[in-house]
Scaffold this active site. Structure first.
Site, mmCIF file in Angstrom:
data_model
loop_
_atom_site.group_PDB
_atom_site.id
_atom_site.type_symbol
_atom_site.label_atom_id
_atom_site.label_comp_id
_atom_site.label_asym_id
_atom_site.label_seq_id
_atom_site.Cartn_x
_atom_site.Cartn_y
_atom_site.Cartn_z
ATOM 1 N N LYS A 52 0.846 -1.204 0.000
ATOM 2 C CA LYS A 52 0.000 0.000 0.000
ATOM 3 C C LYS A 52 0.880 1.252 0.000
ATOM 4 C CE LYS A 52 -3.788 -2.513 2.049
ATOM 5 N NZ LYS A 52 -4.597 -2.904 3.193
ATOM 6 N N GLN A 96 -4.979 -1.752 9.260
ATOM 7 C CA GLN A 96 -4.774 -3.072 8.654
ATOM 8 C C GLN A 96 -5.374 -4.144 9.568
ATOM 9 O OE1 GLN A 96 -3.621 -3.506 5.607
ATOM 10 N NE2 GLN A 96 -3.733 -5.724 5.673
ATOM 11 N N ASP A 119 -11.344 2.062 3.175
ATOM 12 C CA ASP A 119 -11.571 0.616 3.053
ATOM 13 C C ASP A 119 -13.036 0.304 2.741
ATOM 14 O OD1 ASP A 119 -9.399 -1.151 3.315
ATOM 15 O OD2 ASP A 119 -9.246 -0.787 5.471
HETATM 16 N N1 GUN Z 1 -6.508 -7.159 5.720
HETATM 17 C C1 GUN Z 1 -6.628 -7.926 4.607
HETATM 18 N N2 GUN Z 1 -7.202 -7.211 3.617
HETATM 19 C C2 GUN Z 1 -7.445 -5.981 4.108
HETATM 20 C C3 GUN Z 1 -8.007 -4.794 3.552
HETATM 21 O O1 GUN Z 1 -8.430 -4.730 2.409
HETATM 22 N N3 GUN Z 1 -8.067 -3.726 4.393
HETATM 23 C C4 GUN Z 1 -7.623 -3.775 5.672
HETATM 24 N N4 GUN Z 1 -7.749 -2.687 6.405
HETATM 25 N N5 GUN Z 1 -7.107 -4.853 6.213
HETATM 26 C C5 GUN Z 1 -7.008 -5.947 5.432
#
Ligand code: GUN
Length: 279
Positions: A52, A96, A119
């Site tokens: 990211k 996350q 998200d």
């Molecule tokens: N953990 C696995 N996929 C994601 C996601 O798309 N967003 C977040 N915040 N955590 C994750």
């Protein structure tokens, strides 16, 4: 021979479009900023968070990294979120997942301001999607819609079958296909005659979490098959929920794993960040 839907290529196009937009905004004095919070150091989360950050760098989005220890309390984490909610220079906030067990995930998701919920996990974002209001959409299903649209695959009026009912993929995927005027069926572990339901699909989206479960016997000739799964098989090779070798000869179009849905998630996260910056 199925049309191979190239998620790597399509995600790159999206990122390049966003890069241009971000440069324009910067020229007008606006810098978009995403705050990424990782609690603890789960290795998979570290890889995702790293990807990211890299995408932000590529596009020109500023990323603020909060890498905080496993022992961080729920209260401390809520305090960081509150501070970021109030900070006008921060446009998106991402925690996350998963968070350590002593932290209530639902409480954390609910604490993020819906206007910064890139998200798309906040109940207000999910609710807005289901009643056709503006709001952030969960990145993976939003990415699937982009794959279909950018591959000129019609959704309107089509039989769409989604396997999986998770809050992050299956449910928002169904709402998005419905928004695009598909006729949508959601299947799950209690669905009777799964094979028969899947065989009706013009568009089959598979998000079950079982390696290579869906073979050609589930697929109508010429159907579009979207594979959301990602696993490592017994030979350490990446594979999806779809048995690609079996399904590819009967499908009209199919996403590979890797290089299908996977790269789209981050591209759509970046898209949400840019949208957050425009609000
Ligand atoms: N953990 C696995 N996929 C994601 C996601 O798309 N967003 C977040 N915040 N955590 C994750």
């Amino acid at each position: 021979m199925a049309q191979i839907i190239d998620g790597k290529l399509i995600s790159q196009q999206i990122k390049d479009e966003l890069k241009e937009k971000v440069a324009e905004l910067k020229a007008n004095g606006k810098e978009i900023c995403l705050a990424v919070i990782q609690v603890g150091n789960d290795p998979a989360s570290t890889v995702y968070v790293g990807n990211k950050k890299k995408a932000c760098e590529y596009i020109g989005i500023k990323s603020l990294a909060y890498e905080i220890p496993e022992e961080t309390t729920e209260e401390e984490l809520l305090g960081i979120i509150d501070k970021l909610n109030k900070d006008d220079s921060v446009h998106g906030i991402l925690v996350q997942l998963p968070v350590p067990k002593h932290i209530n995930e639902e409480k954390i998701i609910n604490a993020i301001s819906p206007s910064k919920d890139v998200d798309g996990f906040h109940p207000a974002s999910v609710g807005a999607l289901s009643i056709g209001q503006k709001g952030f959409v969960s990145c993976t299903p939003a990415g699937v819609i982009q794959l279909l649209k950018r591959s000129n695959i019609e959704i309107s009026g089509k039989e769409c079958v989604v396997i999986g009912r998770s809050n992050i993929v299956g449910k928002p995927m169904s709402m998005l296909l419905l928004r695009e005027n598909g006729t949508v069926t959601i299947c799950h572990s209690r669905t009777k005659d799964l094979k028969e339901v899947c065989k009706r699909a013009d568009i089959l989206v598979v998000a079950i979490g079982k390696p290579r479960m869906i073979d050609a016997s589930y697929v109508k000739e010429g159907a579009t098959v979207i594979d959301v799964g990602i696993h490592r098989d017994e030979n350490n090779k990446l594979c999806g929920d779809v048995d690609y070798a079996s399904v590819e000869p009967v499908a009209g179009a199919i996403t590979p794993v890797p290089g299908g849905v996977g790269p789209m998630t981050i591209a759509m996260l970046m898209n949400n960040c840019v949208e957050a910056g425009l609000n």
